[in-house]
Design a protein around this motif. Sequence first.
Motif, short mmCIF file in Angstrom:
data_model
loop_
_atom_site.label_atom_id
_atom_site.label_comp_id
_atom_site.label_asym_id
_atom_site.label_seq_id
_atom_site.Cartn_x
_atom_site.Cartn_y
_atom_site.Cartn_z
N LEU A 39 0.84 -1.20 0.00
CA LEU A 39 0.00 0.00 0.00
C LEU A 39 0.87 1.26 0.00
O LEU A 39 0.58 2.22 -0.72
CB LEU A 39 -0.94 0.00 1.20
N ALA A 40 1.93 1.26 0.79
CA ALA A 40 2.83 2.41 0.84
C ALA A 40 3.47 2.64 -0.53
O ALA A 40 3.53 3.78 -1.01
CB ALA A 40 3.90 2.19 1.91
N TYR A 41 3.93 1.58 -1.15
CA TYR A 41 4.53 1.69 -2.48
C TYR A 41 3.51 2.24 -3.49
O TYR A 41 3.82 3.16 -4.26
CB TYR A 41 5.04 0.32 -2.94
N THR A 42 2.31 1.71 -3.47
CA THR A 42 1.28 2.14 -4.42
C THR A 42 0.90 3.60 -4.20
O THR A 42 0.69 4.35 -5.15
CB THR A 42 0.04 1.23 -4.33
N LEU A 43 0.85 4.03 -2.95
CA LEU A 43 0.58 5.44 -2.66
C LEU A 43 1.68 6.33 -3.21
O LEU A 43 1.40 7.38 -3.79
CB LEU A 43 0.43 5.65 -1.15
N CYS A 44 2.93 5.90 -3.05
CA CYS A 44 4.05 6.69 -3.57
C CYS A 44 3.99 6.79 -5.09
O CYS A 44 4.15 7.87 -5.66
CB CYS A 44 5.38 6.09 -3.13
N VAL A 45 3.74 5.68 -5.75
CA VAL A 45 3.65 5.69 -7.21
C VAL A 45 2.47 6.54 -7.67
O VAL A 45 2.58 7.34 -8.59
CB VAL A 45 3.54 4.25 -7.76
N SER A 46 1.35 6.39 -7.00
CA SER A 46 0.13 7.11 -7.39
C SER A 46 0.26 8.62 -7.24
O SER A 46 -0.40 9.38 -7.95
CB SER A 46 -1.06 6.64 -6.54
#
Length: 69
Positions: A39-46
């Motif tokens: 989730l943290a990775y996806t938030l950063c990418v998003s």
Amino acid sequence: MLIPRPAVLRRLVEEYETVPAEEAATAGGARPSKRAQDLAYTLCVSTGTQELGRALEAAHRLLETIIPA
């Protein structure tokens, strides 16, 4: 810059903010789970950021701009 769909971004933020609290209650706050890391990775990418704190700030700012509360 791509702008994520508000519903997707809102779900990511809500889920990320819920997962760590649940983990702390059950695992004594040990290392983040794979789900929390994802989730943290996806938030950063998003949000186009590289740090989780900035990603959360950007997500909240985008959500307020796109759909004011």
